[in-house]
Design a protein around this motif. Structure first.
Motif, mmCIF file in Angstrom:
data_model
loop_
_atom_site.group_PDB
_atom_site.id
_atom_site.type_symbol
_atom_site.label_atom_id
_atom_site.label_comp_id
_atom_site.label_asym_id
_atom_site.label_seq_id
_atom_site.Cartn_x
_atom_site.Cartn_y
_atom_site.Cartn_z
ATOM 1 N N PHE A 1 13.311 -18.195 2.516
ATOM 2 C CA PHE A 1 11.912 -18.243 2.942
ATOM 3 C C PHE A 1 11.670 -17.256 4.087
ATOM 4 N N ALA A 2 12.542 -17.288 5.087
ATOM 5 C CA ALA A 2 12.396 -16.395 6.246
ATOM 6 C C ALA A 2 12.531 -14.933 5.823
ATOM 7 N N THR A 3 13.483 -14.659 4.947
ATOM 8 C CA THR A 3 13.665 -13.285 4.476
ATOM 9 C C THR A 3 12.431 -12.812 3.716
ATOM 10 N N SER A 4 11.869 -13.681 2.878
ATOM 11 C CA SER A 4 10.662 -13.286 2.138
ATOM 12 C C SER A 4 9.511 -12.989 3.093
ATOM 13 N N ASN A 5 9.401 -13.763 4.158
ATOM 14 C CA ASN A 5 8.337 -13.522 5.141
ATOM 15 C C ASN A 5 8.555 -12.212 5.891
ATOM 16 N N CYS A 6 9.809 -11.859 6.147
ATOM 17 C CA CYS A 6 10.107 -10.573 6.788
ATOM 18 C C CYS A 6 9.723 -9.415 5.867
ATOM 19 N N VAL A 7 10.025 -9.552 4.577
ATOM 20 C CA VAL A 7 9.640 -8.519 3.606
ATOM 21 C C VAL A 7 8.125 -8.376 3.581
ATOM 22 N N LEU A 8 7.422 -9.506 3.588
ATOM 23 C CA LEU A 8 5.955 -9.476 3.591
ATOM 24 C C LEU A 8 5.431 -8.794 4.857
ATOM 25 N N ALA A 9 6.036 -9.085 5.991
ATOM 26 C CA ALA A 9 5.618 -8.449 7.250
ATOM 27 C C ALA A 9 5.852 -6.940 7.204
ATOM 28 N N VAL A 10 6.967 -6.519 6.639
ATOM 29 C CA VAL A 10 7.251 -5.081 6.509
ATOM 30 C C VAL A 10 6.200 -4.428 5.615
ATOM 31 N N LEU A 11 5.836 -5.103 4.532
ATOM 32 C CA LEU A 11 4.801 -4.558 3.644
ATOM 33 C C LEU A 11 3.468 -4.417 4.377
ATOM 34 N N TRP A 12 3.098 -5.400 5.178
ATOM 35 C CA TRP A 12 1.850 -5.316 5.940
ATOM 36 C C TRP A 12 1.917 -4.195 6.970
ATOM 37 N N LEU A 13 3.054 -4.049 7.623
ATOM 38 C CA LEU A 13 3.222 -2.956 8.585
ATOM 39 C C LEU A 13 3.121 -1.609 7.887
ATOM 40 N N LYS A 14 3.749 -1.506 6.723
ATOM 41 C CA LYS A 14 3.679 -0.277 5.939
ATOM 42 C C LYS A 14 2.227 0.055 5.590
ATOM 43 N N LEU A 15 1.460 -0.946 5.194
ATOM 44 C CA LEU A 15 0.040 -0.721 4.892
ATOM 45 C C LEU A 15 -0.712 -0.275 6.134
ATOM 46 N N LEU A 16 -0.463 -0.931 7.247
ATOM 47 C CA LEU A 16 -1.138 -0.557 8.492
ATOM 48 C C LEU A 16 -0.865 0.895 8.852
ATOM 49 N N LEU A 17 0.383 1.304 8.728
ATOM 50 C CA LEU A 17 0.737 2.692 9.039
ATOM 51 C C LEU A 17 0.088 3.661 8.056
ATOM 52 N N ALA A 18 0.023 3.282 6.791
ATOM 53 C CA ALA A 18 -0.591 4.153 5.780
ATOM 54 C C ALA A 18 -2.091 4.294 6.024
ATOM 55 N N LEU A 19 -2.735 3.230 6.463
ATOM 56 C CA LEU A 19 -4.177 3.303 6.735
ATOM 57 C C LEU A 19 -4.466 4.076 8.008
ATOM 58 N N GLY A 20 -3.483 4.144 8.897
ATOM 59 C CA GLY A 20 -3.662 4.887 10.144
ATOM 60 C C GLY A 20 -3.542 6.377 9.979
ATOM 61 N N ASP A 21 -3.039 6.825 8.843
ATOM 62 C CA ASP A 21 -2.887 8.272 8.615
ATOM 63 C C ASP A 21 -4.202 8.955 8.372
#
Length: 139
Positions: free
Chosen positions: A119-139
């Protein structure tokens, strides 16, 4: 890579959720016909008399309807903003796999620490995906 590729993991998680949903009436009817529960046990949710193997699919379904909502929003946002790339799709598949493993542990041998780790690992993966989206939108 097609942008629609990010929607496939989301649809697979929806399919998995629907499979878990089917376990609820299966377990309830099975227990009812075995005389282990009555309809009154479900009048206001699930009474304390409901055996754990009958209530577990319902609890797992609730799990699949909580945090994964953020995954669905993420996948749709990646699609709409055309920011889904190969890494995002791969991470989405990892998330779906981890959620399926979480369900299998929960509905199977239900070792709390194993379930928590997945469960914790899946939440970390989800957080990384959200961070990746945030960085992509900031470009």
């Amino acid at each position: 890579m097609k942008q629609t590729s990010i929607l496939i993991p989301a649809m697979m998680l929806i399919g998995w959720t629907l499979l878990v949903l089917l376990l609820i009436p299966y377990q309830r009817f099975k227990a009812f016909f075995a005389g282990r529960v009555s309809t009154l046990d479900f009048k206001f949710g699930e009474s304390a008399q409901v055996p754990s193997e009958v209530s577990m699919p319902n609890r797992n379904l609730m799990n699949l309807l909580e945090i994964p909502v953020l995954f669905y929003v993420l996948c749709l946002t990646l699609y709409v903003t055309h920011t889904a790339d190969g890494l995002a799709v791969a991470l989405a598949w990892v998330y779906v796999g981890l959620r399926a493993i979480h369900s299998l542990i929960h509905l199977g041998y239900n070792h709390v620490m194993h379930r928590f780790a997945v469960f914790a690992t899946s939440n970390c993966v989800l957080a990384v995906l959200w961070l990746k989206l945030l960085l992509a939108l900031g470009d």
